[in-house]
Design a protein around this motif. Structure first.
Motif, PDB file in Angstrom:
ATOM      1  N   GLY A  97     -38.004  85.695   7.517  1.00  0.00           N
ATOM      2  CA  GLY A  97     -36.634  85.847   8.065  1.00  0.00           C
ATOM      3  C   GLY A  97     -35.903  84.448   7.735  1.00  0.00           C
ATOM      4  N   PHE A  98     -36.278  83.984   6.472  1.00  0.00           N
ATOM      5  CA  PHE A  98     -35.569  82.538   6.153  1.00  0.00           C
ATOM      6  C   PHE A  98     -34.476  83.097   5.169  1.00  0.00           C
ATOM      7  CE2 PHE A  98     -35.457  78.912   3.179  1.00  0.00           C
ATOM      8  CZ  PHE A  98     -34.903  78.021   3.990  1.00  0.00           C
TER       9      PHE A  98
ATOM     10  N   VAL B  19     -38.469 104.272  -5.842  1.00  0.00           N
ATOM     11  CA  VAL B  19     -39.103 104.073  -4.559  1.00  0.00           C
ATOM     12  C   VAL B  19     -38.174 102.859  -4.013  1.00  0.00           C
ATOM     13  CG1 VAL B  19     -40.931 103.104  -3.192  1.00  0.00           C
ATOM     14  CG2 VAL B  19     -41.350 104.640  -4.956  1.00  0.00           C
ATOM     15  N   SER B  20     -38.011 101.916  -4.757  1.00  0.00           N
ATOM     16  CA  SER B  20     -37.032 100.832  -4.141  1.00  0.00           C
ATOM     17  C   SER B  20     -35.705 101.292  -3.857  1.00  0.00           C
ATOM     18  CB  SER B  20     -36.939  99.355  -5.246  1.00  0.00           C
ATOM     19  OG  SER B  20     -36.094  98.642  -4.725  1.00  0.00           O
ATOM     20  N   ASP B  21     -35.013 101.976  -4.724  1.00  0.00           N
ATOM     21  CA  ASP B  21     -33.433 102.452  -4.507  1.00  0.00           C
ATOM     22  C   ASP B  21     -33.677 103.542  -3.343  1.00  0.00           C
ATOM     23  OD1 ASP B  21     -32.687 100.629  -6.215  1.00  0.00           O
ATOM     24  OD2 ASP B  21     -31.902 101.940  -7.594  1.00  0.00           O
ATOM     25  N   THR B  22     -34.477 104.303  -2.945  1.00  0.00           N
ATOM     26  CA  THR B  22     -34.557 105.294  -2.192  1.00  0.00           C
ATOM     27  C   THR B  22     -34.795 104.672  -0.824  1.00  0.00           C
ATOM     28  OG1 THR B  22     -35.600 106.889  -3.603  1.00  0.00           O
ATOM     29  CG2 THR B  22     -35.972 107.069  -1.076  1.00  0.00           C
ATOM     30  N   LEU B  23     -35.445 103.418  -0.912  1.00  0.00           N
ATOM     31  CA  LEU B  23     -35.793 102.623   0.582  1.00  0.00           C
ATOM     32  C   LEU B  23     -34.448 102.146   0.753  1.00  0.00           C
ATOM     33  CD1 LEU B  23     -39.080 100.734  -0.057  1.00  0.00           C
ATOM     34  CD2 LEU B  23     -38.438 102.617   1.429  1.00  0.00           C
ATOM     35  N   ILE B  24     -33.440 101.826  -0.270  1.00  0.00           N
ATOM     36  CA  ILE B  24     -32.117 101.305   0.163  1.00  0.00           C
ATOM     37  C   ILE B  24     -31.125 102.384   0.822  1.00  0.00           C
ATOM     38  CG2 ILE B  24     -29.868 100.349  -1.043  1.00  0.00           C
ATOM     39  CD1 ILE B  24     -31.788  98.851  -2.877  1.00  0.00           C
ATOM     40  N   ALA B  25     -31.427 103.524   0.310  1.00  0.00           N
ATOM     41  CA  ALA B  25     -30.647 104.679   0.432  1.00  0.00           C
ATOM     42  C   ALA B  25     -30.846 105.288   1.739  1.00  0.00           C
ATOM     43  CB  ALA B  25     -30.756 105.990  -0.437  1.00  0.00           C
TER      44      ALA B  25
ATOM     45  N   ARG C   1     -39.725  94.748   8.430  1.00  0.00           N
ATOM     46  CA  ARG C   1     -38.985  94.154   7.209  1.00  0.00           C
ATOM     47  C   ARG C   1     -38.909  94.778   5.998  1.00  0.00           C
ATOM     48  NH1 ARG C   1     -37.560  89.464   9.413  1.00  0.00           N
ATOM     49  NH2 ARG C   1     -39.108  88.487  10.533  1.00  0.00           N
ATOM     50  N   PRO C   2     -37.735  95.867   6.063  1.00  0.00           N
ATOM     51  CA  PRO C   2     -37.468  96.825   4.972  1.00  0.00           C
ATOM     52  C   PRO C   2     -37.244  96.043   3.729  1.00  0.00           C
ATOM     53  CG  PRO C   2     -35.846  97.035   6.508  1.00  0.00           C
ATOM     54  CD  PRO C   2     -36.811  96.216   7.229  1.00  0.00           C
ATOM     55  N   ASP C   3     -36.299  94.753   3.740  1.00  0.00           N
ATOM     56  CA  ASP C   3     -35.855  94.357   2.420  1.00  0.00           C
ATOM     57  C   ASP C   3     -37.004  93.688   1.722  1.00  0.00           C
ATOM     58  OD1 ASP C   3     -33.149  94.642   3.250  1.00  0.00           O
ATOM     59  OD2 ASP C   3     -32.772  92.727   3.891  1.00  0.00           O
ATOM     60  N   PHE C   4     -38.142  93.226   2.499  1.00  0.00           N
ATOM     61  CA  PHE C   4     -39.351  93.134   1.897  1.00  0.00           C
ATOM     62  C   PHE C   4     -39.849  93.998   0.897  1.00  0.00           C
ATOM     63  CE2 PHE C   4     -43.886  93.257   1.601  1.00  0.00           C
ATOM     64  CZ  PHE C   4     -44.257  91.945   1.141  1.00  0.00           C
ATOM     65  N   TRP C   5     -39.933  95.287   1.408  1.00  0.00           N
ATOM     66  CA  TRP C   5     -40.515  96.487   0.559  1.00  0.00           C
ATOM     67  C   TRP C   5     -39.499  96.822  -0.569  1.00  0.00           C
ATOM     68  CZ3 TRP C   5     -45.372  96.979   1.465  1.00  0.00           C
ATOM     69  CH2 TRP C   5     -45.899  96.404   2.820  1.00  0.00           C
TER      70      TRP C   5
END
Length: 228
Positions: free
Chosen positions: A27-28, A169-175, A186-190
């Protein structure tokens, strides 16, 4: 071309990716804001140091533009970032087509086309109701382009194909986040883990297909002569 310089740049990319991921877990926020914009320029410099094609460098720099714009939560920045990534996907599509032609790679089996087709239709259909009205059509169009890029990557072999799949996968997580779906911790991590791995694997897949390390092959020189 200096192989030592290329190795140093690749190590620097790995360090920046590690700093970014650790910052996200911890969280930094300052660490993320510093490390994330360094990733694609370092990977692009690695490609340049390795004698890679200009279209690959352009795709990575468009990715850098998207990375930087998505540091903002504003809708206009999101749309601009998506446009920058879309431009990168166009660069990848042209590059994959030329590379596959030069190295005489066949198209992927028909069931791969079907799998990607089902994936994009299902994803857009499921996300559609939860997306803001102004983002539905842009996200659908971007998803089609992203899927075309991911499929095109399969023509260069397993490494590039895996990179294209991880990009999806990455862009689907954003969507899913934009559509207010339940998220992993921690969704941004994935998102960043799959994205950084995707770009690295796409780079390795292209350079591996071209035989661009440690020296350009004759076919690679042929492709460069047709690359803008």
């Amino acid at each position: 071309m200096n192989p030592r310089h290329a190795r140093v740049l690749l190590i620097a990319f790995g360090v920046a990716a590690a700093v970014d991921l650790v910052s996200l877990v911890a969280g930094f926020t300052p660490g993320h804001l510093v490390a994330k914009p360094l990733l694609m320029p370092l990977l692009a410099l690695f490609v340049v140091a390795g004698g890679g094609p200009r279209l690959l460098v352009a795709a990575l720099l468009f990715g850098w533009g998207g990375d930087t714009l998505l540091l903002s939560d504003a809708d206009p920045a999101f749309l601009a970032g998506m446009a920058s990534f879309a431009a990168g996907h166009v660069c990848y599509l042209v590059l994959f087509r030329r590379t596959a032609r030069v190295v005489a790679r066949a198209r992927a089996p028909w069931f791969v086309v079907g799998a990607y087709g089902v994936a994009v239709v299902a994803t857009v259909a499921l996300l559609w109701p939860g997306l803001p009205a102004g983002l539905r059509v842009p996200v659908a169009g971007y998803s089609l382009l992203l899927t075309a890029m991911a499929y095109g990557a399969t023509r260069l072999g397993l490494v590039a194909g895996l990179g294209g799949a991880l990009f999806m996968v990455s862009d689907t997580l954003i969507a899913t986040g934009v559509a207010d779906w339940p998220q992993l911790p921690r969704p941004d991590f994935w998102i960043m883990l799959t994205y950084a791995a995707a770009q690295y694997l796409l780079v390795r897949g292209v350079l591996g297909a071209l035989g661009a390390r440690p020296a350009p092959a004759a076919a690679y020189g042929e492709m460069r002569s047709t690359t803008p």
